[in-house]
Scaffold this motif. Structure first.
Motif, short mmCIF file in Angstrom:
data_model
loop_
_atom_site.label_atom_id
_atom_site.label_comp_id
_atom_site.label_asym_id
_atom_site.label_seq_id
_atom_site.Cartn_x
_atom_site.Cartn_y
_atom_site.Cartn_z
N ILE A 196 11.49 -60.56 37.78
CA ILE A 196 10.86 -59.79 38.85
C ILE A 196 10.00 -58.70 38.23
O ILE A 196 10.49 -57.84 37.50
CB ILE A 196 11.92 -59.15 39.77
CG1 ILE A 196 12.93 -60.20 40.26
CG2 ILE A 196 11.24 -58.45 40.94
CD1 ILE A 196 12.31 -61.34 41.01
N PRO A 197 8.68 -58.70 38.49
CA PRO A 197 7.80 -57.68 37.92
C PRO A 197 8.21 -56.28 38.33
O PRO A 197 8.70 -56.06 39.45
CB PRO A 197 6.42 -58.04 38.51
CG PRO A 197 6.53 -59.47 38.93
CD PRO A 197 7.96 -59.68 39.32
N GLY A 198 8.01 -55.33 37.45
CA GLY A 198 8.42 -53.96 37.72
C GLY A 198 7.79 -53.36 38.95
O GLY A 198 8.42 -52.59 39.68
N TRP A 199 6.53 -53.73 39.25
CA TRP A 199 5.84 -53.14 40.40
C TRP A 199 6.43 -53.57 41.74
O TRP A 199 6.16 -52.94 42.77
CB TRP A 199 4.35 -53.49 40.36
CG TRP A 199 4.03 -54.96 40.52
CD1 TRP A 199 3.85 -55.86 39.52
CD2 TRP A 199 3.86 -55.67 41.75
NE1 TRP A 199 3.58 -57.11 40.04
CE2 TRP A 199 3.57 -57.01 41.39
CE3 TRP A 199 3.90 -55.31 43.09
CZ2 TRP A 199 3.35 -57.99 42.36
CZ3 TRP A 199 3.68 -56.29 44.06
CH2 TRP A 199 3.40 -57.60 43.69
N MET A 200 7.25 -54.64 41.73
CA MET A 200 7.82 -55.12 42.98
C MET A 200 9.09 -54.38 43.40
O MET A 200 9.59 -54.57 44.51
CB MET A 200 8.12 -56.62 42.88
CG MET A 200 6.88 -57.49 42.76
SD MET A 200 7.24 -59.25 42.84
CE MET A 200 7.65 -59.43 44.59
N TRP A 201 9.63 -53.54 42.50
CA TRP A 201 10.88 -52.86 42.81
C TRP A 201 10.62 -51.59 43.61
O TRP A 201 9.71 -50.82 43.31
CB TRP A 201 11.63 -52.51 41.53
CG TRP A 201 12.19 -53.71 40.84
CD1 TRP A 201 11.67 -54.35 39.76
CD2 TRP A 201 13.36 -54.42 41.20
NE1 TRP A 201 12.45 -55.42 39.41
CE2 TRP A 201 13.50 -55.49 40.29
CE3 TRP A 201 14.32 -54.27 42.21
CZ2 TRP A 201 14.56 -56.39 40.34
CZ3 TRP A 201 15.37 -55.16 42.27
CH2 TRP A 201 15.47 -56.21 41.34
N LEU A 202 11.44 -51.35 44.63
CA LEU A 202 11.32 -50.18 45.48
C LEU A 202 12.49 -49.23 45.25
O LEU A 202 13.58 -49.65 44.86
CB LEU A 202 11.31 -50.60 46.96
CG LEU A 202 10.25 -51.61 47.38
CD1 LEU A 202 10.42 -51.95 48.86
CD2 LEU A 202 8.86 -51.08 47.12
N ASP A 203 12.26 -47.95 45.52
CA ASP A 203 13.29 -46.93 45.44
C ASP A 203 13.99 -46.82 46.79
O ASP A 203 13.33 -46.68 47.84
CB ASP A 203 12.66 -45.59 45.06
CG ASP A 203 13.67 -44.47 45.06
OD1 ASP A 203 14.43 -44.35 44.09
OD2 ASP A 203 13.73 -43.72 46.07
N ALA A 204 15.30 -46.88 46.80
CA ALA A 204 16.05 -46.91 48.06
C ALA A 204 15.85 -45.65 48.89
O ALA A 204 15.73 -45.72 50.12
CB ALA A 204 17.54 -47.12 47.77
N ASP A 205 15.80 -44.49 48.25
CA ASP A 205 15.65 -43.24 49.01
C ASP A 205 14.28 -43.15 49.67
O ASP A 205 14.16 -42.72 50.83
CB ASP A 205 15.89 -42.04 48.10
CG ASP A 205 17.33 -41.95 47.63
OD1 ASP A 205 18.23 -41.99 48.49
OD2 ASP A 205 17.57 -41.86 46.41
N LYS A 206 13.23 -43.56 48.96
CA LYS A 206 11.89 -43.55 49.54
C LYS A 206 11.78 -44.57 50.67
O LYS A 206 11.13 -44.33 51.69
CB LYS A 206 10.85 -43.83 48.46
CG LYS A 206 10.72 -42.73 47.42
CD LYS A 206 9.69 -43.08 46.37
CE LYS A 206 9.57 -41.97 45.33
NZ LYS A 206 8.60 -42.33 44.25
N LEU A 207 12.43 -45.71 50.48
CA LEU A 207 12.44 -46.75 51.52
C LEU A 207 13.07 -46.23 52.80
O LEU A 207 12.54 -46.43 53.91
CB LEU A 207 13.20 -47.97 51.00
CG LEU A 207 13.30 -49.20 51.89
CD1 LEU A 207 13.39 -50.44 51.02
CD2 LEU A 207 14.52 -49.15 52.80
N VAL A 208 14.21 -45.54 52.68
CA VAL A 208 14.91 -45.02 53.85
C VAL A 208 14.06 -43.95 54.55
O VAL A 208 13.99 -43.91 55.79
CB VAL A 208 16.29 -44.47 53.45
CG1 VAL A 208 16.87 -43.60 54.55
CG2 VAL A 208 17.22 -45.62 53.12
N ALA A 209 13.41 -43.09 53.78
CA ALA A 209 12.56 -42.07 54.38
C ALA A 209 11.45 -42.71 55.22
O ALA A 209 11.17 -42.28 56.34
CB ALA A 209 11.97 -41.18 53.30
N ALA A 210 10.82 -43.75 54.66
CA ALA A 210 9.77 -44.44 55.39
C ALA A 210 10.32 -45.14 56.63
O ALA A 210 9.68 -45.15 57.69
CB ALA A 210 9.07 -45.44 54.47
N ALA A 211 11.50 -45.73 56.51
CA ALA A 211 12.10 -46.43 57.63
C ALA A 211 12.41 -45.48 58.78
O ALA A 211 12.15 -45.79 59.95
CB ALA A 211 13.38 -47.14 57.18
#
Length: 257
Positions: A196-211
């Motif tokens: 899995i390329p590095g650019w495809m990984w997301l940060d869980a805390d940033k994801l939750v903030a956006a959600a």
């Protein structure tokens, strides 16, 4: 003070929701299978943020586990204002490599539990004229990815349909579709992630903030990252046969969560 109930709360996206909601001053009901881990998490969040954190041990792959969470959600004396259906897992292997029993267990956690817990939480929210439900799906919902993708596609369709039916009630429902997130998800399933390329990984805390921002805006579907929005837009234009070939090479074991 409002109260949020989070399933799969001790790790990954669920733990990120717990951290963010505690920071924002919400009381919590933390649901997972590991009692000791839940207690440590509850104590830490209470000490850091001064909120109340209730522990509810439940395995959503079995009837008793789902029933116990249903009971908590429908308790009129201790109202739940936000439900986050996050519990989930992946099976390593392609179709016929995974036992039917394991596939059915996945459907119980990803579909039956989501249906029943949402159904238990929403009536009280509707009566109060406010509340929210976040059902964690995956971008795999939009790709041919076997039982995992099919179960997440069900989550998306169910959530958006229920959101439409409840429009104007004050209750918001949203399907959250993350891509690859750095959590324990893949390790627990014995899945490798080296390809899995590095650019495809997301940060869980940033994801939750956006959600949570998307939920506040009344969205019924959240793909909380521009990279994955672009990828899913391209996927809509690509032939299904091509998508099937690509996803079969990576294998269902690499389904995002």
């Amino acid at each position: 003070m409002t109260t949020a109930l989070i399933t799969g709360a001790t790790a990954g996206i669920g733990a990120a929701f717990a951290r963010r909601l505690a920071t924002d001053g919400h009381n919590l009901v933390l649901v997972a299978r590991d009692t000791e881990r839940l207690r440590r998490q509850a104590t830490e969040l209470h000490d850091l943020h001064g909120i109340e954190a209730e522990v509810l041990t439940a395995d959503l792959a079995i009837e008793d586990g789902i029933s116990s969470v249903e009971e908590r959600l429908s308790d009129p004396r201790n109202a739940i204002d936000l439900l986050v259906n996050n519990a989930g897992f992946g099976n390593k292997g392609r179709f016929l490599d995974v036992s039917v029993a394991d596939e059915l267990m996945m459907l119980k956690v990803h579909c039956e539990a989501v249906l029943r817990l949402t159904s238990a939480a929403v009536p009280g929210m509707r009566d109060r004229g406010r509340g929210g439900v976040v059902n964690v799906a995956s971008v795999a919902a939009f790709l041919p990815r076997g039982t995992y993708g099919a179960s997440k596609a069900w989550v998306v369709q169910f959530t958006q349909g229920a959101a439409r039916d409840l429009a104007g009630s004050g209750v918001r429902l949203m399907a959250l579709c993350p891509g690859f997130v750095r959590t324990e998800f893949h390790e627990r399933a014995g899945m490798g992630t080296d390809n899995i390329p590095g650019w495809m990984w997301l940060d869980a805390d940033k994801l939750v903030a956006a959600a949570l921002t998307d939920l506040a805006r009344g969205k019924s579907l959240s793909i909380p990252d521009p990279r994955y929005k672009a990828l899913m837009g391209a996927a809509k234009l690509a032939p299904r046969g091509l998508l099937g070939g690509i996803t079969s090479k990576t294998g269902r074991k690499y389904g995002p969560q």
